[in-house]
Write a protein that holds these residues in place. Structure first.
Motif, mmCIF file in Angstrom:
data_model
loop_
_atom_site.group_PDB
_atom_site.id
_atom_site.type_symbol
_atom_site.label_atom_id
_atom_site.label_comp_id
_atom_site.label_asym_id
_atom_site.label_seq_id
_atom_site.Cartn_x
_atom_site.Cartn_y
_atom_site.Cartn_z
ATOM 1 N N LEU A 325 32.349 6.512 -25.995
ATOM 2 C CA LEU A 325 31.344 7.452 -25.288
ATOM 3 C C LEU A 325 30.785 6.448 -23.789
ATOM 4 O O LEU A 325 30.643 5.268 -24.117
ATOM 5 N N GLY A 326 31.024 6.901 -22.727
ATOM 6 C CA GLY A 326 30.629 6.207 -21.553
ATOM 7 C C GLY A 326 29.336 7.045 -21.064
ATOM 8 O O GLY A 326 29.541 8.219 -20.838
ATOM 9 N N VAL A 327 28.344 6.235 -20.456
ATOM 10 C CA VAL A 327 27.213 6.982 -19.880
ATOM 11 C C VAL A 327 26.714 6.477 -18.528
ATOM 12 O O VAL A 327 26.888 5.219 -18.314
ATOM 13 N N ALA A 328 26.522 7.515 -17.609
ATOM 14 C CA ALA A 328 26.159 7.027 -16.467
ATOM 15 C C ALA A 328 24.977 7.931 -15.851
ATOM 16 O O ALA A 328 24.673 9.235 -16.213
ATOM 17 N N PRO A 338 28.462 14.317 -7.726
ATOM 18 C CA PRO A 338 29.128 14.527 -8.888
ATOM 19 C C PRO A 338 30.356 13.653 -9.109
ATOM 20 O O PRO A 338 30.419 13.349 -10.291
ATOM 21 N N ASP A 339 31.271 13.498 -8.338
ATOM 22 C CA ASP A 339 32.253 12.764 -8.311
ATOM 23 C C ASP A 339 32.193 11.515 -8.660
ATOM 24 O O ASP A 339 32.745 10.699 -9.350
ATOM 25 N N GLU A 340 31.239 10.852 -7.795
ATOM 26 C CA GLU A 340 30.792 9.410 -7.941
ATOM 27 C C GLU A 340 30.071 9.150 -9.440
ATOM 28 O O GLU A 340 30.475 8.092 -10.172
ATOM 29 N N LEU A 341 29.384 10.208 -9.864
ATOM 30 C CA LEU A 341 28.669 9.894 -10.980
ATOM 31 C C LEU A 341 29.788 10.019 -12.420
ATOM 32 O O LEU A 341 29.802 9.315 -13.121
ATOM 33 N N PHE A 342 30.835 11.046 -12.293
ATOM 34 C CA PHE A 342 31.811 11.075 -13.033
ATOM 35 C C PHE A 342 32.736 9.930 -13.175
ATOM 36 O O PHE A 342 33.201 9.275 -14.311
ATOM 37 N N SER A 343 33.024 9.254 -11.918
ATOM 38 C CA SER A 343 33.710 8.011 -12.028
ATOM 39 C C SER A 343 32.995 6.961 -12.951
ATOM 40 O O SER A 343 33.547 6.246 -13.514
ATOM 41 N N VAL A 368 28.555 -3.216 -11.483
ATOM 42 C CA VAL A 368 29.572 -3.530 -11.241
ATOM 43 C C VAL A 368 30.668 -2.850 -12.200
ATOM 44 O O VAL A 368 30.955 -3.236 -13.197
ATOM 45 N N VAL A 369 31.363 -1.822 -11.794
ATOM 46 C CA VAL A 369 32.206 -0.932 -12.586
ATOM 47 C C VAL A 369 33.708 -1.204 -12.360
ATOM 48 O O VAL A 369 34.113 -0.888 -11.099
ATOM 49 N N GLU A 370 34.369 -1.528 -13.506
ATOM 50 C CA GLU A 370 35.867 -1.410 -13.108
ATOM 51 C C GLU A 370 36.421 -0.092 -13.249
ATOM 52 O O GLU A 370 36.251 0.585 -14.233
ATOM 53 N N PRO A 371 36.987 0.386 -12.189
ATOM 54 C CA PRO A 371 37.452 1.793 -12.092
ATOM 55 C C PRO A 371 38.643 2.067 -13.423
ATOM 56 O O PRO A 371 39.242 1.038 -13.809
ATOM 57 N N ALA A 372 38.412 3.163 -13.800
ATOM 58 C CA ALA A 372 39.290 3.680 -14.787
ATOM 59 C C ALA A 372 40.730 3.807 -14.360
ATOM 60 O O ALA A 372 40.923 3.913 -13.169
ATOM 61 N N PRO A 373 41.704 3.380 -15.079
ATOM 62 C CA PRO A 373 43.276 3.623 -14.442
ATOM 63 C C PRO A 373 43.453 5.072 -14.148
ATOM 64 O O PRO A 373 43.043 6.010 -14.835
ATOM 65 N N GLY A 374 44.022 5.236 -13.033
ATOM 66 C CA GLY A 374 44.249 6.570 -12.634
ATOM 67 C C GLY A 374 42.955 7.077 -11.865
ATOM 68 O O GLY A 374 41.988 6.764 -12.154
ATOM 69 N N ARG A 376 40.512 10.068 -11.367
ATOM 70 C CA ARG A 376 40.431 11.430 -12.152
ATOM 71 C C ARG A 376 39.087 11.736 -11.557
ATOM 72 O O ARG A 376 38.150 11.127 -11.044
ATOM 73 N N HIS A 377 38.917 13.064 -11.263
ATOM 74 C CA HIS A 377 37.920 13.674 -10.757
ATOM 75 C C HIS A 377 37.412 14.906 -11.253
ATOM 76 O O HIS A 377 38.264 15.618 -12.261
ATOM 77 N N LEU A 378 36.306 15.343 -11.295
ATOM 78 C CA LEU A 378 35.862 16.897 -11.975
ATOM 79 C C LEU A 378 36.803 17.720 -11.305
ATOM 80 O O LEU A 378 37.045 17.850 -10.150
#
Ligand SMILES: Nc1nc2c(ncn2[C@@H]2O[C@H](COP(=O)(O)OP(=O)(O)OP(=O)(O)O)[C@@H](O)[C@H]2O)c(=O)[nH]1
Length: 378
Positions: A325-328, A338-343, A368-374, A376-378
């Protein structure tokens, strides 16, 4: 004495002779002997007496009027009619001998009787036999009753028309009521079908959670509302660990059961204000309003622990089923996008996978968040 030439100047009967006049004896008669008085002269004709040329039919009304005031006695009715009397006056009502005939009204003083006679003659030529007998209703009674009969007929006709109209209205009202019930039932069926279709359109058919589009829409609305008050909104993105191996080892139905088990456990820990949706595959989303990041992370870890504990006990058994689980959090400092929160939440999930799975990773706005591969957005 009247002069001999006087009668030649006057029409007979027009001018009565003066009182005390005695008619001239016919030629050849001898004068009566002394002491013998001639019979008195007939009374002079009334001034308005019908002229000699008047027919018996015209005199009929007078005869009828004479008969009306006093009905004949039964004896008089049983007495045969004298043919001679009939010849004398065919319109005169016969009466028995000894029965006094009603007095004929004075001709000169009977204008009303004459008018009545005229009106009865105009009614169809009355005869003596048309005169009402004792016990019979007079024609005048029938004539006076017909307005009431006409009024009664009109009243009955109006009642009949109103009754038919009332029955017709009652039938139409019943028909409209039946159609209204059918329309209400059809409307209720359409409402239920519409609600069912809307439910299908916004929910995931397997787990019953909001689908991706519905969750995104609800999340934006909730975020807009909380942003007006500066309240925080937390987003949890989680994924089943090694789910592909569960499908491969236990079958696709066991994989479905694993998804439903996880959803059920999550529901046990949510409140009505929280949003729960399926992002797709084995990934899910949870939105918790007005909570701190630490409190939401604690909720995520509670769910994780419950799945880890209950999965081996499930039938069929799902050993090794865990969650990452990831939480932001969205707040006035991090912004309400919304998209920034999801990222950020998705990056935290990726970090949890990377750290070994079966864990919770939080990412606040300053991290400092390492972006997930690929991407993705809502
Ligand atoms: N039974 C079932 N399987 C599904 C469903 N949707 C997706 N899957 C399967 O879920 C699996 C997802 O696997 P991945 O996301 O590749 O990776 P993973 O196995 O979960 O491994 P990690 O995510 O790296 O832990 C795939 O094999 C899909 O076929 C579903 O509705 N039911």
């Amino acid at each position: 004495q009247v002069p001999a030439d006087a009668p030649a100047m006057q029409a007979p009967g027009q001018h009565p002779p003066p009182p005390g006049h005695r008619p001239r004896p016919p030629p050849g008669d001898h004068p009566p002997p002394p002491g013998h008085f001639p019979p008195p002269p007939p009374p002079p004709p009334p001034p308005r007496f019908p002229p000699p040329e008047a027919t018996a039919h015209e005199a009929t009304p007078i005869t009828v009027i004479r008969a009306l005031p006093e009905p004949a006695t039964p004896a008089a009715m049983a007495t045969p009619v004298d043919p001679a009397a009939s010849h004398a006056d065919p319109f005169e009502i016969p009466h028995a001998p000894g029965v006094s005939s009603p007095a004929l009204p004075a001709v000169g003083s009977a204008p009303l009787a004459a008018d009545a006679a005229v009106s009865m003659s105009a009614g169809g030529g009355n005869t003596a036999t048309d005169a009402p007998l004792p016990g019979e209703d007079a024609p005048h009674g029938l004539l006076s009753a017909w307005p009431w009969l006409a009024a009664l007929s009109l009243a009955l006709l109006a009642w009949w028309v109103a009754s038919r109209r009332s029955h017709r209205l009652a039938r139409e009202t019943e028909q409209l009521s039946r159609q209204q019930r059918q329309l209400r039932s059809a409307h209720e069926q359409l409402r239920q079908q519409s609600a069912h279709l809307r439910n299908l359109s916004i929910h995931d058919p397997l787990t019953g959670t909001l689908n991706r589009q519905a969750f995104a829409s609800e999340l934006r609305e909730l975020m807009d509302h909380l942003s007006r008050f500066g309240r925080p909104l937390n987003l949890i993105v989680f994924d089943l660990d090694h789910f592909k191996s569960i499908n491969d080892q236990c079958g696709h139905l066991a994989g479905d059961a694993a998804l439903k088990l996880v959803v059920g456990i999550v529901r046990e820990h949510l409140v009505s204000a929280d949003l729960f949706g399926r992002f797709g595959g084995d990934e899910f989303l949870i939105a918790c309003a007005d909570q701190s990041l630490e409190s939401c992370a604690q909720l995520a870890d509670t769910v994780r622990a419950a799945v880890e504990r209950k999965a081996p006990l499930h039938t069929p058994a799902l050993p090794g089923l865990t969650l990452s689980l990831g939480v932001a959090q969205a707040n006035p400092e991090a912004g309400y996008l919304p998209d920034e929160l999801f990222s950020r939440a998705d990056a935290a999930l990726y970090e949890a996978k990377r750290q070994g799975r079966n864990r919770v990773v939080t990412r606040d706005a300053t991290a400092v968040v390492e972006p997930a591969p690929g991407h993705r957005h809502l």
